[in-house]
Motif scaffolding. Structure first.
Motif, PDB file in Angstrom:
ATOM      1  N   ARG A 193      -2.268   1.941  -4.469  1.00 40.45           N
ATOM      2  CA  ARG A 193      -2.571   1.890  -3.019  1.00 40.45           C
ATOM      3  C   ARG A 193      -3.309   3.144  -2.559  1.00 40.45           C
ATOM      4  NH1 ARG A 193       2.391  -0.881  -2.404  1.00 40.45           N
ATOM      5  NH2 ARG A 193       1.966  -2.916  -1.518  1.00 40.45           N
ATOM      6  N   MET A 247      -7.011   3.818  -0.873  1.00 40.72           N
ATOM      7  CA  MET A 247      -7.177   4.461   0.444  1.00 40.72           C
ATOM      8  C   MET A 247      -7.916   5.794   0.353  1.00 40.72           C
ATOM      9  SD  MET A 247      -3.362   3.788   1.941  1.00 40.72           S
ATOM     10  CE  MET A 247      -2.703   2.147   2.104  1.00 40.72           C
ATOM     11  N   LEU A 254      -0.248   4.551   3.759  1.00 41.21           N
ATOM     12  CA  LEU A 254      -1.285   4.630   4.778  1.00 41.21           C
ATOM     13  C   LEU A 254      -1.131   5.947   5.559  1.00 41.21           C
ATOM     14  CD1 LEU A 254      -3.582   2.997   6.002  1.00 41.21           C
ATOM     15  CD2 LEU A 254      -1.941   2.034   7.630  1.00 41.21           C
TER      16      LEU A 254
END
Ligand code: NDP
Ligand code: OXD
Length: 320
Positions: A19, A23, A295
């Motif tokens: 992930r 990002m 995130l």
């Protein structure tokens, strides 16, 4: 270019690495391998950002170019005790997903004790149809030990259900909807008003073993639940398990819920496993979505690289 190391114990870091790679294109991302090894000494010397949960005690000393440490949890006690901790900023998780999950856990456990969850489970096991009565939520005072991000949110959820809430913290504070006490001077008054104690404290030298027989003995004795209840979802190091076990067996506590333990996993031989009216969960009160947390960390890394200030920094002197 930044090199990021994900060093975790007890989880698979692969989905985090994938992930974050999506990002943060262009960043080198290393992770713990199946044997818990992080990389060669040369690789480690190039690491600028450490993302970690319970790293090996000798790790940070090998990170000669470290610029920032991200705790992959809200608590940072797993980092603060490390050998040779460099003087770099330490960021913790403050995230709406984590906060909401903790408030769910607190509401679940408060309601379990309020609505006699264990009593009904026993009756069901006996195929016995019997009404157990419960007091109004508004007759019960929940004392939040720790009125930080998590304590405040959980208290607001409990008030919405109808419980009275009060709080205790290190510093003097005024909060809407709850009387606040602080420090050693305010502790006994706070405990004396509390029917259900919810501990959401960080583990520091001051909070170590604070949940002990002496403290339990100061909780409100003749409240509407027939005795006080203790819920701890902060850190296991804040509790004295032998005292909690004894208090559940001798009636000083009417019930308890523990999500965290002095030793995790809780050893199979612990007497807590069959203590009366105790709910045990395996440190899952606020297990959060890696997506939400990645995130947030990726945004912070981008900001840091642009010279912008980091959010949710911890204060090493206070220990949280
Ligand atoms: P915060 O830093 O926002 O709040 C900590 C609270 O504890 C503050 O109210 C602080 O007081 C109080 N406190 C700290 N030291 C003392 C002391 N010596 N005496 C009295 N009060 C003290 O943390 P969070 O609310 O985000 O998280 C709390 C803890 O919950 C984490 O540190 C972690 O250990 C635990 N946790 C557990 C999880 C689980 O799954 N079981 C998940 C996430 C977190 P003041 O307001 O005066 O600063
Ligand atoms: C945390 C935890 O600190 O999961 O986030 O305990």
């Amino acid at each position: 270019m930044s090199a990021i190391l994900i060093a975790v114990d007890g989880w698979d870091p692969a989905s985090w690495a994938r992930r974050l790679g999506e990002m943060l294109p262009g960043h080198v991302i290393l992770q713990t391998d199946d044997n818990g090894v992080y990389g060669s000494d040369e690789d480690l010397a190039g690491i600028s950002h450490l993302l970690t949960w319970k790293p090996r005690s000798d790790l940070v000393a090998k990170l000669k170019n470290l610029q920032v440490i991200f705790s992959l949890g809200a608590g940072v006690d797993h980092i603060i005790g490390l050998e040779d901790l460099p003087d770099v900023p330490i960021v913790r998780i403050v995230d709406p997903d984590l906060t909401a999950r903790m408030s769910e856990y607190v509401a679940w456990q408060v309601l379990h004790h309020h609505r006699q969850g264990s009593g009904f489970a026993r009756l069901q096991a006996d195929r016995h149809w019997k009404e157990l009565r419960h007091p109004a939520a508004s007759d019960i005072t929940v004392g939040m030990m720790g009125t930080g991000v998590l304590g405040q949110d959980a208290a607001s959820v409990l008030r919405r259900i109808g419980f009275r809430t009060i709080g205790w913290g290190r510093r003097e504070k005024q909060l809407d909807g709850m009387d606040c006490f602080h420090g050693d001077a305010g502790l006994d008054d706070f405990l004396g008003l509390t029917d259900i104690l919810v501990a959401l404290l960080p583990l520091t030298p001051e909070t170590k073993h604070i949940l002990n027989a002496g403290l339990i003995g100061k909780l409100k004795k003749h409240g509407p639940l027939g005795g006080p209840v203790l819920i701890n979802a902060g850190r296991g190091g804040s509790q004295v398990e032998a005292d909690i076990n004894a208090a559940l067996r001798n009636g000083m506590l009417a019930g308890a819920s523990l999500d965290v333990f002095e030793t995790e996993p809780l050893p199979p031989g612990s007497p807590l496993w069959d203590a009366p009216n105790l709910v045990i969960t395996p440190h899952v009160a606020a297990v959060s979505s890696p997506r939400a947390l990645c995130l947030q960390i990726a945004e912070q890394i981008k900001a840091f690289e642009q010279g912008l200030p980091l959010q949710n920094l911890i204060d090493l002197k206070r220990g949280y």
